[in-house]
Scaffold this active site. Structure first.
Site, PDB file in Angstrom:
ATOM      1  N   CYS A 161       2.615 -12.904 -11.749  1.00 31.84           N
ATOM      2  CA  CYS A 161       2.331 -11.868 -12.738  1.00 31.84           C
ATOM      3  C   CYS A 161       3.668 -11.319 -13.202  1.00 31.84           C
ATOM      4  O   CYS A 161       4.688 -11.526 -12.549  1.00 31.84           O
ATOM      5  CB  CYS A 161       1.478 -10.757 -12.138  1.00 31.84           C
ATOM      6  SG  CYS A 161       0.780  -9.670 -13.414  1.00 31.84           S
TER       7      CYS A 161
ATOM      8  N   CYS B 149       4.058  -7.935 -14.138  1.00 26.27           N
ATOM      9  CA  CYS B 149       4.142  -6.462 -14.113  1.00 26.27           C
ATOM     10  C   CYS B 149       5.211  -5.943 -13.149  1.00 26.27           C
ATOM     11  O   CYS B 149       5.757  -4.863 -13.357  1.00 26.27           O
ATOM     12  CB  CYS B 149       2.782  -5.842 -13.814  1.00 26.27           C
ATOM     13  SG  CYS B 149       2.079  -6.287 -12.226  1.00 26.27           S
TER      14      CYS B 149
ATOM     15  N   LYS C 135     -10.967  -9.929 -11.730  1.00 24.55           N
ATOM     16  CA  LYS C 135     -10.090  -8.851 -11.276  1.00 24.55           C
ATOM     17  C   LYS C 135     -10.399  -7.614 -12.106  1.00 24.55           C
ATOM     18  O   LYS C 135     -10.267  -7.629 -13.338  1.00 24.55           O
ATOM     19  CB  LYS C 135      -8.631  -9.261 -11.433  1.00 24.55           C
ATOM     20  CG  LYS C 135      -7.671  -8.130 -11.072  1.00 24.55           C
ATOM     21  CD  LYS C 135      -6.230  -8.596 -11.063  1.00 24.55           C
ATOM     22  CE  LYS C 135      -5.303  -7.436 -10.790  1.00 24.55           C
ATOM     23  NZ  LYS C 135      -3.903  -7.847 -10.736  1.00 24.55           N
TER      24      LYS C 135
ATOM     25  N   ARG D 225       0.810  -0.350  -6.178  1.00 22.74           N
ATOM     26  CA  ARG D 225       1.765  -0.109  -7.266  1.00 22.74           C
ATOM     27  C   ARG D 225       2.973   0.659  -6.763  1.00 22.74           C
ATOM     28  O   ARG D 225       4.065   0.520  -7.310  1.00 22.74           O
ATOM     29  CB  ARG D 225       1.065   0.563  -8.441  1.00 22.74           C
ATOM     30  CG  ARG D 225       0.068  -0.418  -9.066  1.00 22.74           C
ATOM     31  CD  ARG D 225      -0.664   0.165 -10.235  1.00 22.74           C
ATOM     32  NE  ARG D 225      -1.691  -0.766 -10.700  1.00 22.74           N
ATOM     33  CZ  ARG D 225      -2.623  -0.478 -11.588  1.00 22.74           C
ATOM     34  NH1 ARG D 225      -2.650   0.723 -12.133  1.00 22.74           N
ATOM     35  NH2 ARG D 225      -3.504  -1.379 -11.949  1.00 22.74           N
TER      36      ARG D 225
ATOM     37  N   LYS E 229     -11.676  -9.373  -6.913  1.00 24.42           N
ATOM     38  CA  LYS E 229     -10.766  -8.315  -6.477  1.00 24.42           C
ATOM     39  C   LYS E 229     -11.084  -7.035  -7.228  1.00 24.42           C
ATOM     40  O   LYS E 229     -11.220  -7.083  -8.451  1.00 24.42           O
ATOM     41  CB  LYS E 229      -9.332  -8.770  -6.776  1.00 24.42           C
ATOM     42  CG  LYS E 229      -8.276  -7.731  -6.506  1.00 24.42           C
ATOM     43  CD  LYS E 229      -6.951  -8.208  -7.007  1.00 24.42           C
ATOM     44  CE  LYS E 229      -5.979  -7.056  -6.841  1.00 24.42           C
ATOM     45  NZ  LYS E 229      -4.753  -7.258  -7.552  1.00 24.42           N
TER      46      LYS E 229
ATOM     47  N   SER F 114      -5.094  -2.777  -1.496  1.00 21.03           N
ATOM     48  CA  SER F 114      -4.278  -1.721  -0.886  1.00 21.03           C
ATOM     49  C   SER F 114      -5.016  -0.399  -0.686  1.00 21.03           C
ATOM     50  O   SER F 114      -4.896   0.235   0.366  1.00 21.03           O
ATOM     51  CB  SER F 114      -3.029  -1.495  -1.743  1.00 21.03           C
ATOM     52  OG  SER F 114      -3.384  -1.139  -3.070  1.00 21.03           O
TER      53      SER F 114
ATOM     54  N   TYR G   6      -4.326  -6.906   4.204  1.00 27.20           N
ATOM     55  CA  TYR G   6      -3.202  -6.294   4.923  1.00 27.20           C
ATOM     56  C   TYR G   6      -3.529  -6.131   6.410  1.00 27.20           C
ATOM     57  O   TYR G   6      -2.642  -5.836   7.203  1.00 27.20           O
ATOM     58  CB  TYR G   6      -2.866  -4.931   4.277  1.00 27.20           C
ATOM     59  CG  TYR G   6      -2.573  -5.081   2.806  1.00 27.20           C
ATOM     60  CD1 TYR G   6      -1.330  -5.541   2.379  1.00 27.20           C
ATOM     61  CD2 TYR G   6      -3.549  -4.829   1.841  1.00 27.20           C
ATOM     62  CE1 TYR G   6      -1.067  -5.732   1.022  1.00 27.20           C
ATOM     63  CE2 TYR G   6      -3.294  -5.009   0.479  1.00 27.20           C
ATOM     64  CZ  TYR G   6      -2.056  -5.468   0.085  1.00 27.20           C
ATOM     65  OH  TYR G   6      -1.805  -5.673  -1.250  1.00 27.20           O
TER      66      TYR G   6
HETATM   67  C1  PBG Z   1      -0.321  -7.597 -10.057  1.00 29.10           C
HETATM   68  C2  PBG Z   1      -1.186  -7.299  -8.877  1.00 29.10           C
HETATM   69  C3  PBG Z   1      -1.800  -6.090  -8.495  1.00 29.10           C
HETATM   70  C4  PBG Z   1      -2.401  -6.307  -7.252  1.00 29.10           C
HETATM   71  C5  PBG Z   1      -2.187  -7.657  -6.941  1.00 29.10           C
HETATM   72  N1  PBG Z   1      -1.462  -8.255  -7.968  1.00 29.10           N
HETATM   73  C6  PBG Z   1      -1.761  -4.753  -9.133  1.00 29.10           C
HETATM   74  C7  PBG Z   1      -2.364  -4.535 -10.449  1.00 29.10           C
HETATM   75  O1  PBG Z   1      -3.026  -5.383 -11.041  1.00 29.10           O
HETATM   76  O2  PBG Z   1      -2.135  -3.418 -10.940  1.00 29.10           O
HETATM   77  C8  PBG Z   1      -3.117  -5.285  -6.412  1.00 29.10           C
HETATM   78  C9  PBG Z   1      -3.203  -5.585  -4.942  1.00 29.10           C
HETATM   79  C10 PBG Z   1      -3.575  -4.431  -4.066  1.00 29.10           C
HETATM   80  O3  PBG Z   1      -3.918  -3.328  -4.528  1.00 29.10           O
HETATM   81  O4  PBG Z   1      -3.524  -4.631  -2.850  1.00 29.10           O
HETATM   82  N2  PBG Z   1      -0.922  -7.667 -11.285  1.00 29.10           N
END
Ligand code: PBG
Length: 332
Positions: A126, A128, A202, A212, A255, A281, A320
């Site tokens: 990704c 980001c 997702k 984040r 997810k 998370s 985790y």
């Molecule tokens: C990146 C990404 C994210 C997560 C995994 N890959 C964050 C998002 O989409 O903002 C979240 C994983 C987690 O919360 O454990 N795009």
């Protein structure tokens, strides 16, 4: 077979088989096994870094020189796969740190494969974490992610990870056509055997908050609702999964996990492909926070959570909790 009828002085059939752990073990329908876990790892620049993540007790941001010890611990526990998130030192508008030959994730892949070639190293793909604005691709004049520009960069990133020996790529961006673009780029570059685990369904979820912080990837303005899924929808998840399968995804994913177990079940029933669920998370943080207060039995709630995700139909759990769950399973 008729449904259990209680005899005048006895138990029903279901109840008789609960009498001991040995009997319960025989008739157990769902098992949780460390071999089905994927453990997420956050990798940062520097040396000797093992920085605790405040909102995710027990999780750390590690520098690449700390990864060999991590790999050894995972191997000892029977956890055979990791999901890498690189946190770069430098960010720009395009996210160019994502596809550098010696970028943070590329160096982390190489370090882990060198430490333990048998570990399955999966890289999250990704932009980001790499863009200065925190969105999952480059922006157009209206401040929206440019879909087609993003998928080209995601494909380039995937090839760069393949070149350093990654075992699987996992696009988490939710851009349209990215699985197909990544597949084509990998095939053209001689990586036809490399599998893709697609973050297919997702959702635009508030449960990603702690991540984040860990990955330093919060959008600097706006949110991700224009590309991630709307939480109330489940039929749409089936369509997203079907599109990714059409584009040759090898594993599909739902997810987050816990507020979406019905989606896990619906996707399970819609495809024969391996299915992963991401125990994200915020789900981890909530459990840890309640446990720290002494309000829940941490280990039992953790195992019940992981069991629920498997029972809903996930083959793979990205969690985790992987290390502590593996430790707990070893004791019992
Ligand atoms: C990146 C990404 C994210 C997560 C995994 N890959 C964050 C998002 O989409 O903002 C979240 C994983 C987690 O919360 O454990 N795009």
């Amino acid at each position: 077979m008729t449904i259990a009828t209680r005899r005048a002085s006895g138990f029903t059939r279901t109840r008789r088989l609960r009498a001991s752990e040995a009997l319960r073990g025989l008739v157990r329908e769902t098992r949780v096994d460390p071999a089905s876990f994927i453990y997420p790892l956050f990798v940062v620049e520097g040396r000797g870094v093992r920085e605790p993540i405040g909102s995710m007790p027990g999780q750390f941001r590690l520098s690449t020189d700390m990864l060999a010890a991590e790999a050894a611990e995972l191997s000892d526990l029977g956890v055979r796969a990791v999901l890498l998130f690189g946190v770069p030192g430098h960010k720009d508008a395009e996210g160019s740190g994502a596809w550098l030959a010696d970028g943070i994730t590329q160096r982390a892949v190489a370090a882990l494969k060198q430490a333990d070639p048998s570990l399955a190293v999966v890289a999250d793909v990704c932009l980001c974490e790499y863009t200065d604005h925190g969105h999952c691709g480059p922006l157009n004049a209206r401040g929206e992610v440019e879909n087609n520009a993003a998928i080209e960069l995601l494909a380039r990133t995937s090839v760069s990870l393949a070149e350093v020996g990654v075992d699987m790529v996992a696009p988490s961006d939710m851009m349209d056509g990215r699985v197909g673009a990544i597949r084509a780029a990998l095939d053209e570059s001689g990586f036809a055997e490399l599998p893709i685990m697609a973050y297919s369904a997702k959702y635009a979820s508030a449960f990603y908050g702690p991540f984040r912080e860990a990955a330093d990837s919060a959008p600097q303005f706006g949110d991700r609702r224009g590309y991630q899924m709307d939480p109330p929808n489940v039929r749409e998840a089936i369509r997203e999964v079907a599109i990714d399968i059409e584009e040759q995804a090898d594993i599909v994913m739902v997810k987050p996990a816990l507020a979406y177990l019905d989606v896990v079940r619906a996707v399970r029933d819609s495809t024969e492909l391996p299915l992963a669920a991401y125990n994200v998370s915020g789900e981890y943080a909530m459990l840890k926070a309640a446990a720290a207060q002494g309000w829940i039995d941490e280990e039992r709630v953790m195992m019940e959570t992981l069991t629920g995700i498997r029972r809903a139909g996930a083959d793979i759990i990205i969690t985790y909790h992987a290390k502590e769950a593996a430790r707990w399973l070893r004791q019992v």
